[in-house]
Design a protein around this motif. Sequence first.
Motif, mmCIF file in Angstrom:
data_model
loop_
_atom_site.group_PDB
_atom_site.id
_atom_site.type_symbol
_atom_site.label_atom_id
_atom_site.label_comp_id
_atom_site.label_asym_id
_atom_site.label_seq_id
_atom_site.Cartn_x
_atom_site.Cartn_y
_atom_site.Cartn_z
ATOM 1 N N ASN A 78 0.818 -1.218 0.000
ATOM 2 C CA ASN A 78 0.000 0.000 0.000
ATOM 3 C C ASN A 78 0.845 1.259 0.000
ATOM 4 O O ASN A 78 0.378 2.334 -0.378
ATOM 5 N N ASP A 98 0.652 -0.131 8.058
ATOM 6 C CA ASP A 98 -0.014 1.123 8.400
ATOM 7 C C ASP A 98 0.081 1.349 9.916
ATOM 8 O O ASP A 98 0.445 0.435 10.655
ATOM 9 N N GLN A 99 -0.263 2.531 10.350
ATOM 10 C CA GLN A 99 -0.437 2.924 11.749
ATOM 11 C C GLN A 99 0.854 2.835 12.594
ATOM 12 O O GLN A 99 1.283 1.747 12.979
ATOM 13 N N MET A 101 1.611 3.189 15.837
ATOM 14 C CA MET A 101 0.862 3.264 17.102
ATOM 15 C C MET A 101 1.697 3.834 18.252
ATOM 16 O O MET A 101 1.177 4.481 19.148
ATOM 17 N N VAL A 109 1.208 -1.916 12.341
ATOM 18 C CA VAL A 109 0.159 -2.855 11.952
ATOM 19 C C VAL A 109 0.497 -3.429 10.580
ATOM 20 O O VAL A 109 0.708 -2.690 9.626
ATOM 21 N N ASP A 111 -0.631 -6.224 7.646
ATOM 22 C CA ASP A 111 -1.614 -7.154 7.087
ATOM 23 C C ASP A 111 -0.909 -8.034 6.070
ATOM 24 O O ASP A 111 -0.157 -7.552 5.235
ATOM 25 N N LEU A 171 1.034 -5.351 15.731
ATOM 26 C CA LEU A 171 -0.108 -6.210 15.462
ATOM 27 C C LEU A 171 0.032 -6.778 14.067
ATOM 28 O O LEU A 171 0.457 -6.067 13.150
ATOM 29 N N PHE A 173 -2.179 -9.022 11.191
ATOM 30 C CA PHE A 173 -3.403 -9.686 10.751
ATOM 31 C C PHE A 173 -3.040 -10.542 9.543
ATOM 32 O O PHE A 173 -2.671 -10.009 8.502
ATOM 33 N N TRP A 175 -4.129 -13.400 6.903
ATOM 34 C CA TRP A 175 -5.075 -14.295 6.248
ATOM 35 C C TRP A 175 -4.293 -15.442 5.646
ATOM 36 O O TRP A 175 -3.273 -15.230 4.989
ATOM 37 N N SER A 196 -9.419 -12.730 17.920
ATOM 38 C CA SER A 196 -10.237 -12.478 16.746
ATOM 39 C C SER A 196 -9.928 -13.434 15.615
ATOM 40 O O SER A 196 -10.305 -13.204 14.484
ATOM 41 N N VAL B 8 0.507 4.223 24.867
ATOM 42 C CA VAL B 8 0.802 3.148 23.919
ATOM 43 C C VAL B 8 -0.172 1.988 24.096
ATOM 44 O O VAL B 8 -0.715 1.447 23.129
ATOM 45 N N SER B 11 -3.535 2.916 22.831
ATOM 46 C CA SER B 11 -3.513 2.934 21.368
ATOM 47 C C SER B 11 -3.556 1.531 20.794
ATOM 48 O O SER B 11 -4.262 1.252 19.830
ATOM 49 N N LEU B 12 -2.789 0.645 21.412
ATOM 50 C CA LEU B 12 -2.774 -0.742 20.951
ATOM 51 C C LEU B 12 -4.148 -1.369 21.037
ATOM 52 O O LEU B 12 -4.624 -2.004 20.096
ATOM 53 N N ALA B 15 -6.496 0.119 18.503
ATOM 54 C CA ALA B 15 -6.207 -0.368 17.150
ATOM 55 C C ALA B 15 -6.711 -1.794 16.971
ATOM 56 O O ALA B 15 -7.263 -2.153 15.930
ATOM 57 N N LEU B 16 -6.534 -2.605 18.020
ATOM 58 C CA LEU B 16 -6.982 -4.000 17.926
ATOM 59 C C LEU B 16 -8.494 -4.070 17.769
ATOM 60 O O LEU B 16 -9.021 -4.772 16.925
ATOM 61 N N SER B 19 -9.542 -2.703 14.360
ATOM 62 C CA SER B 19 -9.208 -3.632 13.288
ATOM 63 C C SER B 19 -10.126 -4.829 13.294
ATOM 64 O O SER B 19 -10.565 -5.308 12.249
ATOM 65 N N THR B 20 -10.435 -5.326 14.492
ATOM 66 C CA THR B 20 -11.318 -6.479 14.594
ATOM 67 C C THR B 20 -12.706 -6.131 14.082
ATOM 68 O O THR B 20 -13.320 -6.896 13.342
ATOM 69 N N THR B 23 -12.657 -5.919 10.385
ATOM 70 C CA THR B 23 -12.613 -7.251 9.793
ATOM 71 C C THR B 23 -13.998 -7.871 9.756
ATOM 72 O O THR B 23 -14.428 -8.416 8.741
ATOM 73 N N GLY B 31 -9.184 -4.313 3.613
ATOM 74 C CA GLY B 31 -8.917 -3.434 4.732
ATOM 75 C C GLY B 31 -9.113 -4.108 6.064
ATOM 76 O O GLY B 31 -9.565 -3.484 7.014
ATOM 77 N N PHE B 32 -8.730 -5.344 6.157
ATOM 78 C CA PHE B 32 -9.102 -6.088 7.356
ATOM 79 C C PHE B 32 -8.310 -5.707 8.576
ATOM 80 O O PHE B 32 -8.711 -5.947 9.667
ATOM 81 N N GLY B 33 -7.162 -5.089 8.387
ATOM 82 C CA GLY B 33 -6.377 -4.776 9.559
ATOM 83 C C GLY B 33 -6.042 -3.318 9.667
ATOM 84 O O GLY B 33 -5.157 -2.934 10.404
ATOM 85 N N GLY B 34 -6.691 -2.474 8.914
ATOM 86 C CA GLY B 34 -6.387 -1.063 8.972
ATOM 87 C C GLY B 34 -5.740 -0.561 7.707
ATOM 88 O O GLY B 34 -5.676 0.632 7.473
ATOM 89 N N VAL B 35 -5.235 -1.464 6.897
ATOM 90 C CA VAL B 35 -4.663 -1.057 5.622
ATOM 91 C C VAL B 35 -5.777 -1.045 4.590
ATOM 92 O O VAL B 35 -6.507 -2.009 4.442
#
Lengths: 483, 220
Positions: A78, A98-99, A101, A109, A111, A171, A173, A175, A196, B8, B11-12, B15-16, B19-20, B23, B31-35
């Motif tokens: 991205n 991204d992000q 944090m 983060v 993905d 973090l 994520f 798939w 999750s 922090v 924020s974590l 974000a979790l 993102s969840t 998703t 865009g499942f995790g913020g991207v």
Amino acid sequence: MNRVHGAFILTAGFLLLLALATSTAPVAADSVELECAFEHPEWRADFSASVMTVALEEDAVCMPDEPRGVGVSVLGANNAADSLMVETSLSERAVGKDQDMDGDGDYDVVDMELEITPVGERPEEVEAGSFYGWGSGDRRWLFAPKTRGVGVDDAAVRPPSPTLRFEEGGLAFIWVENHHRVSHEMDWGGVTVGTSRTPLSADDALHPGDSGMYTLRPSTPGVYIYRSTRNAADGHMGLGGLLIVEEDRPENQLQSYNVGGGKVRAPAASVDDAYDAEYDLVYGSRNHRVTEASEVHDDPDRVMEVAEQEGGAVDEHLLNGRSYPDTLKESLLVAEEGDRLRLNVGNVGVDDVTVASEAGDLSVYDYGTGEYSDVESVELAPGDAEQLRLKVGDVDEPRPIYVEEAGRYGDDAATTLVASPSSIEEGLPREVPFESSLGERDGEGVGSQASLFALSIGLLLGALTALAASVVLRRRRSMEVDV
Amino acid sequence: MTSVDRVVAVSLAAALLASTALTASAGVAVGFGGVEFEGDETAVFNENSEELPPGCEEVSGDADVTVSAASAGYGYPLFEYHPPSVEVDACERVTVTFESQTRVRHQWIVRGLPEDTYPDGYFGVEVDGATEESATFITPGEQVTLPVESSVGSQSESGLRGQVKVDGGDGDVDGIPGLTQHGWREADDGDGLPGSFYSGALGFLVGVALVAGGRWFDLI
């Protein structure tokens, strides 16, 4: 001639047969320059000044990683320029970042999308556009970054499964899509998996055609293994890779995928501080019967049947999916005397491996204490991984990093070399240049393969049977004479 | 815990949670995790709506075809094309709409096309996730049956096989679920005995021969 002569001839015949069976048939002279047929020599260069905004270290091996793919792995698809994406076969979903944090100048983060896929030679009939040939041609199974396009691009999809890197406190994520005809199940090797996680099946498996998302919270720096532990064939076919959690550092841009293992061309900040270079060494095992079954059978049940029959039997060990000297094409370690190399080692096979070195002093890093412990060798059970430091000795003559089990499987098992740039120019040896003899490295010596054992047993049984028959015949004859 | 640590940590956690939630709402991997990805990814290979293949003097007509890839359950087949067989005319300009009814990547690749017109002899469409894509190609100017497959993973071996019959075709492609195949292929060379069996048998015969020879010549 008498019985002593006969026994001598019998023993000589047995020994001759034994020698034939145990010969490993080395085919070349001690030092022959290996040929490197690779169409992209420009990939080896130092890309620090490139337009990618990512500094990539030089990689002098025959087949280095494709630099634009490495750039995408560092930046995230991205954030990468379109011109960069066009040059790779990576999907935009392969990796995204991204992000920030914690506000330390890097993305936290990540993905990812991984595809479980077999690799091997497809039947020629398919490529030629005629009717379908037999079987799938599977030679290895792996997790691959999501790609796009027709066929398999070696630059992005090749054994072993790529090393994944995440930053402490971030973090991830992930798939995972199963494009394989066999069900699999993820094991993240002790890295914290969030709640999750959303696999589609009730039994935690990724069945063919399923996809599942796993949320990883990499809280503890270390070297781990991710793999499938669903069935007996997963380990034989190499379905696993290294997962590394790097220490949290400012502006820490990580190479999220290291395809094919070997040199890490964009090391983490902590590696830059303490080491001269970093390498990923993924050890695996291969059982020829399981590999053959996967090549010729479409039916997964048949493959599983063979894998269960074979159990933990191993025919050879592999390093980054290859045997020596093929390991040198991609997993050669290039260093000068005095260099400090970080080696991330892990075992995704089904058999123990003991990693040893003649290239310098090895030590194991303890993430708990932050201390190094000097070792002669490191034993890795299946699923084990460690961070090692190699203080390189004199490598003007290339020196091996090997597994001690080579004594059982031949010198070429899972071996690579550490070599200085000047020694590379002089040509790399086609045979492993061990200082110590095979017997000194491994007390077991050669000859434990199943076929050799069967041959010996067969020979003894045959001799005993013939002797017994002979005795019976002679008794009958003597009885006939008496009568 | 310092104030920085708290920031922090909060924020974590945020974000979790975000993102969840994202998703869950997205369902598919967008865009499942913020991207933020641009959307479902598709690709077209060797599209051709202009160049006539060898044997064609003009486009004989236009046709629209819709094909989907779907899961067929566990066992065999795992996936299948609907419809698995497509009938078209020679030199016809065919617009294919390929849609996926699963959550993973699929392809509809027509092989065996003239390489003068189609590099490496194929045309195809790829869709990633539950989406669709359309593309056009011109069929060859001869009566022929062209195989169709997905080159992703082992999807072809798992049932994603089909055919395009041009002018009625010249036969059926082998291995199409429901048409020309009804289960996993059986390998014809996978039932051999293990190598150790042959080694043992060889050793046995050599042992017999050595002893028999020794007795024959009265050496033992």
